[in-house]
Write a protein that holds these residues in place. Structure first.
Motif, PDB file in Angstrom:
ATOM      1  N   TYR A  27      -3.496   2.576  -2.048  1.00 64.57           N
ATOM      2  CA  TYR A  27      -2.707   1.756  -2.980  1.00 64.57           C
ATOM      3  C   TYR A  27      -2.692   2.401  -4.361  1.00 64.57           C
ATOM      4  CZ  TYR A  27      -0.719  -2.189  -5.477  1.00 64.57           C
ATOM      5  OH  TYR A  27       0.098  -2.983  -6.250  1.00 64.57           O
ATOM      6  N   SER A  28      -3.802   2.934  -4.786  1.00 73.49           N
ATOM      7  CA  SER A  28      -3.864   3.603  -6.077  1.00 73.49           C
ATOM      8  C   SER A  28      -2.890   4.778  -6.123  1.00 73.49           C
ATOM      9  CB  SER A  28      -5.293   4.086  -6.349  1.00 73.49           C
ATOM     10  OG  SER A  28      -5.383   4.702  -7.604  1.00 73.49           O
ATOM     11  N   ALA A  29      -2.854   5.571  -5.062  1.00 74.49           N
ATOM     12  CA  ALA A  29      -1.923   6.704  -4.995  1.00 74.49           C
ATOM     13  C   ALA A  29      -0.481   6.206  -4.959  1.00 74.49           C
ATOM     14  CB  ALA A  29      -2.221   7.564  -3.770  1.00 74.49           C
ATOM     15  N   TRP A  30      -0.214   5.149  -4.188  1.00 72.58           N
ATOM     16  CA  TRP A  30       1.136   4.613  -4.088  1.00 72.58           C
ATOM     17  C   TRP A  30       1.635   4.120  -5.438  1.00 72.58           C
ATOM     18  CZ3 TRP A  30       3.326  -0.047  -5.254  1.00 72.58           C
ATOM     19  CH2 TRP A  30       4.658  -0.216  -4.842  1.00 72.58           C
ATOM     20  N   HIS A  31       0.757   3.535  -6.244  1.00 66.58           N
ATOM     21  CA  HIS A  31       1.139   2.905  -7.508  1.00 66.58           C
ATOM     22  C   HIS A  31       1.410   3.921  -8.617  1.00 66.58           C
ATOM     23  CE1 HIS A  31       1.072   0.224 -10.963  1.00 66.58           C
ATOM     24  NE2 HIS A  31       1.042  -0.812 -10.139  1.00 66.58           N
ATOM     25  N   ARG A  32       1.037   5.162  -8.456  1.00 66.87           N
ATOM     26  CA  ARG A  32       1.245   6.173  -9.498  1.00 66.87           C
ATOM     27  C   ARG A  32       2.737   6.446  -9.704  1.00 66.87           C
ATOM     28  NH1 ARG A  32      -3.511   5.664 -11.731  1.00 66.87           N
ATOM     29  NH2 ARG A  32      -5.144   5.915 -10.213  1.00 66.87           N
ATOM     30  N   LEU A  91      -1.695  -7.080   0.850  1.00 70.99           N
ATOM     31  CA  LEU A  91      -2.201  -6.318   1.987  1.00 70.99           C
ATOM     32  C   LEU A  91      -1.208  -5.193   2.251  1.00 70.99           C
ATOM     33  CD1 LEU A  91      -3.221  -9.237   4.391  1.00 70.99           C
ATOM     34  CD2 LEU A  91      -4.622  -8.072   2.666  1.00 70.99           C
ATOM     35  N   TYR A  92      -1.709  -3.997   2.505  1.00 73.67           N
ATOM     36  CA  TYR A  92      -0.810  -2.874   2.724  1.00 73.67           C
ATOM     37  C   TYR A  92      -1.108  -2.196   4.057  1.00 73.67           C
ATOM     38  CZ  TYR A  92      -4.818  -0.448   0.703  1.00 73.67           C
ATOM     39  OH  TYR A  92      -6.083   0.003   0.424  1.00 73.67           O
ATOM     40  N   GLN A  93      -0.024  -1.830   4.730  1.00 75.74           N
ATOM     41  CA  GLN A  93      -0.114  -1.163   6.020  1.00 75.74           C
ATOM     42  C   GLN A  93       0.120   0.327   5.805  1.00 75.74           C
ATOM     43  OE1 GLN A  93       2.865  -2.454   8.789  1.00 75.74           O
ATOM     44  NE2 GLN A  93       2.001  -1.295  10.467  1.00 75.74           N
ATOM     45  N   LEU A  94      -0.819   1.135   6.263  1.00 80.07           N
ATOM     46  CA  LEU A  94      -0.712   2.580   6.102  1.00 80.07           C
ATOM     47  C   LEU A  94       0.237   3.173   7.138  1.00 80.07           C
ATOM     48  CD1 LEU A  94      -4.457   3.496   5.482  1.00 80.07           C
ATOM     49  CD2 LEU A  94      -2.654   3.083   3.792  1.00 80.07           C
ATOM     50  N   GLY A  95       0.997   4.157   6.694  1.00 80.30           N
ATOM     51  CA  GLY A  95       1.873   4.892   7.589  1.00 80.30           C
ATOM     52  C   GLY A  95       1.184   6.155   8.082  1.00 80.30           C
ATOM     53  N   ASN A  96       1.894   6.931   8.858  1.00 79.00           N
ATOM     54  CA  ASN A  96       1.355   8.179   9.395  1.00 79.00           C
ATOM     55  C   ASN A  96       1.644   9.379   8.508  1.00 79.00           C
ATOM     56  OD1 ASN A  96       0.310   6.939  11.727  1.00 79.00           O
ATOM     57  ND2 ASN A  96       2.328   6.986  12.681  1.00 79.00           N
ATOM     58  N   GLU A  97       2.557   9.225   7.565  1.00 79.09           N
ATOM     59  CA  GLU A  97       2.932  10.311   6.665  1.00 79.09           C
ATOM     60  C   GLU A  97       2.061  10.259   5.413  1.00 79.09           C
ATOM     61  OE1 GLU A  97       6.103  12.186   6.972  1.00 79.09           O
ATOM     62  OE2 GLU A  97       6.240  11.446   9.021  1.00 79.09           O
ATOM     63  N   ALA A  98       1.896  11.410   4.785  1.00 78.72           N
ATOM     64  CA  ALA A  98       1.157  11.477   3.518  1.00 78.72           C
ATOM     65  C   ALA A  98       2.048  10.977   2.388  1.00 78.72           C
ATOM     66  CB  ALA A  98       0.717  12.910   3.235  1.00 78.72           C
ATOM     67  N   ASN A  99       1.418  10.434   1.346  1.00 82.33           N
ATOM     68  CA  ASN A  99       2.152  10.053   0.146  1.00 82.33           C
ATOM     69  C   ASN A  99       2.637  11.351  -0.496  1.00 82.33           C
ATOM     70  OD1 ASN A  99       2.658   9.548  -2.692  1.00 82.33           O
ATOM     71  ND2 ASN A  99       1.692   7.561  -2.396  1.00 82.33           N
ATOM     72  N   PRO A 100       3.944  11.502  -0.737  1.00 76.44           N
ATOM     73  CA  PRO A 100       4.442  12.770  -1.281  1.00 76.44           C
ATOM     74  C   PRO A 100       3.904  13.097  -2.670  1.00 76.44           C
ATOM     75  CG  PRO A 100       6.208  11.149  -1.141  1.00 76.44           C
ATOM     76  CD  PRO A 100       5.013  10.545  -0.482  1.00 76.44           C
ATOM     77  N   ALA A 101       3.424  12.108  -3.386  1.00 74.76           N
ATOM     78  CA  ALA A 101       2.867  12.345  -4.719  1.00 74.76           C
ATOM     79  C   ALA A 101       1.373  12.673  -4.669  1.00 74.76           C
ATOM     80  CB  ALA A 101       3.097  11.137  -5.611  1.00 74.76           C
ATOM     81  N   ASP A 102       0.710  12.408  -3.552  1.00 80.06           N
ATOM     82  CA  ASP A 102      -0.718  12.707  -3.369  1.00 80.06           C
ATOM     83  C   ASP A 102      -0.949  12.942  -1.872  1.00 80.06           C
ATOM     84  OD1 ASP A 102      -3.468  12.842  -3.110  1.00 80.06           O
ATOM     85  OD2 ASP A 102      -3.861  11.072  -4.348  1.00 80.06           O
ATOM     86  N   LEU A 103      -0.843  14.168  -1.471  1.00 78.73           N
ATOM     87  CA  LEU A 103      -0.895  14.512  -0.049  1.00 78.73           C
ATOM     88  C   LEU A 103      -2.239  14.216   0.597  1.00 78.73           C
ATOM     89  CD1 LEU A 103       1.161  17.833  -0.149  1.00 78.73           C
ATOM     90  CD2 LEU A 103       1.940  15.531   0.470  1.00 78.73           C
ATOM     91  N   SER A 104      -3.246  13.909  -0.201  1.00 80.89           N
ATOM     92  CA  SER A 104      -4.560  13.569   0.371  1.00 80.89           C
ATOM     93  C   SER A 104      -4.626  12.107   0.822  1.00 80.89           C
ATOM     94  CB  SER A 104      -5.680  13.850  -0.639  1.00 80.89           C
ATOM     95  OG  SER A 104      -5.640  12.907  -1.701  1.00 80.89           O
ATOM     96  N   GLN A 105      -3.600  11.329   0.488  1.00 79.73           N
ATOM     97  CA  GLN A 105      -3.593   9.902   0.819  1.00 79.73           C
ATOM     98  C   GLN A 105      -2.417   9.563   1.737  1.00 79.73           C
ATOM     99  OE1 GLN A 105      -6.011   7.764  -0.005  1.00 79.73           O
ATOM    100  NE2 GLN A 105      -7.001   9.519  -0.965  1.00 79.73           N
ATOM    101  N   PRO A 106      -2.637   8.658   2.690  1.00 78.48           N
ATOM    102  CA  PRO A 106      -1.506   8.217   3.519  1.00 78.48           C
ATOM    103  C   PRO A 106      -0.544   7.370   2.689  1.00 78.48           C
ATOM    104  CG  PRO A 106      -3.474   6.950   4.035  1.00 78.48           C
ATOM    105  CD  PRO A 106      -3.890   8.005   3.057  1.00 78.48           C
ATOM    106  N   ASP A 107       0.731   7.460   3.032  1.00 81.46           N
ATOM    107  CA  ASP A 107       1.715   6.636   2.337  1.00 81.46           C
ATOM    108  C   ASP A 107       1.645   5.210   2.883  1.00 81.46           C
ATOM    109  OD1 ASP A 107       3.609   6.223   0.400  1.00 81.46           O
ATOM    110  OD2 ASP A 107       5.208   7.312   1.416  1.00 81.46           O
ATOM    111  N   ILE A 108       2.191   4.287   2.133  1.00 81.97           N
ATOM    112  CA  ILE A 108       2.196   2.882   2.539  1.00 81.97           C
ATOM    113  C   ILE A 108       3.541   2.564   3.171  1.00 81.97           C
ATOM    114  CG2 ILE A 108       2.125   0.502   1.709  1.00 81.97           C
ATOM    115  CD1 ILE A 108      -0.015   1.413  -0.290  1.00 81.97           C
ATOM    116  N   LEU A 109       3.471   1.913   4.327  1.00 80.90           N
ATOM    117  CA  LEU A 109       4.644   1.591   5.129  1.00 80.90           C
ATOM    118  C   LEU A 109       5.224   0.224   4.781  1.00 80.90           C
ATOM    119  CD1 LEU A 109       6.035   3.081   7.468  1.00 80.90           C
ATOM    120  CD2 LEU A 109       4.543   1.830   9.017  1.00 80.90           C
ATOM    121  N   MET A 110       4.332  -0.766   4.550  1.00 77.55           N
ATOM    122  CA  MET A 110       4.770  -2.148   4.361  1.00 77.55           C
ATOM    123  C   MET A 110       3.695  -2.911   3.599  1.00 77.55           C
ATOM    124  SD  MET A 110       7.410  -4.037   5.066  1.00 77.55           S
ATOM    125  CE  MET A 110       8.245  -3.065   6.298  1.00 77.55           C
ATOM    126  N   PHE A 111       4.111  -3.999   2.939  1.00 79.91           N
ATOM    127  CA  PHE A 111       3.201  -4.870   2.209  1.00 79.91           C
ATOM    128  C   PHE A 111       3.348  -6.303   2.712  1.00 79.91           C
ATOM    129  CE2 PHE A 111       4.064  -1.468  -0.819  1.00 79.91           C
ATOM    130  CZ  PHE A 111       2.800  -1.179  -1.298  1.00 79.91           C
TER     131      PHE A 111
END
Length: 155
Positions: free
Chosen positions: A13-18, A89-109
């Motif tokens: 979530y921290s990575a997603w919020h950047r 609540l956040y559901q993780l996807g299978n792809e990396a967050n493009p802004a932080d490749l070390s974190q999974p991207d978020i699919l849904m909230f």
């Protein structure tokens, strides 16, 4: 004392919020305004990017299909502070967050307001919808703060 469920704090979530991540949904000008601070890895404070006034409390957790999320302390803190508060609540996807490749991207909230006027049901939101909702929450909280200041008899 509670034990850490996953052994480490989830930073998705921290990575997603950047800004470099949320710019995908609201553009870079608005994304840089989405300022927040992490209080413990699960409770975030949305604040105004100009004067650092707190605007909303958001308790987060990974969505693992749970029906509820304990958030009593956050709700009470919101009541005492007069800030709106939400559980996200956040559901993780299978792809990396493009802004932080070390974190999974978020699919849904899944989102519920817990103060004021607590909601009984979860709202299902896309990342784009949640980013837009954060901007709306900020505008509402900022307007309320400005209104309070404008009606202050000292000023």
């Amino acid at each position: 004392m509670q034990t850490e469920r996953y052994g480490t704090r989830d930073q998705a979530y921290s990575a997603w919020h950047r800004a470099q991540s949320t710019r995908r949904y609201v553009g870079i000008e608005e994304a840089v305004r989405l300022s927040m601070i992490d209080l413990d890895g699960a409770l975030y404070v949305e604040y105004d990017d100009q004067d650092r006034e707190p605007l909303a409390l958001i308790e987060t957790a990974r969505d693992v299909g749970q029906a509820t999320k304990a958030c009593t302390v956050t709700a009470r803190l919101a009541q005492r502070s007069g800030l709106p508060a939400y559980v996200v609540l956040y559901q993780l996807g299978n792809e990396a967050n493009p802004a932080d490749l070390s974190q999974p991207d978020i699919l849904m909230f899944r989102v519920r307001r817990i103060w004021p006027q607590p909601e009984a049901e979860w709202r299902l939101l896309t990342p784009r919808s949640w980013a837009g909702a954060l901007l709306q929450i900020r505008r509402w909280a900022r307007a309320k703060l400005d209104s309070v200041a404008a009606n202050d008899p000292m000023w």
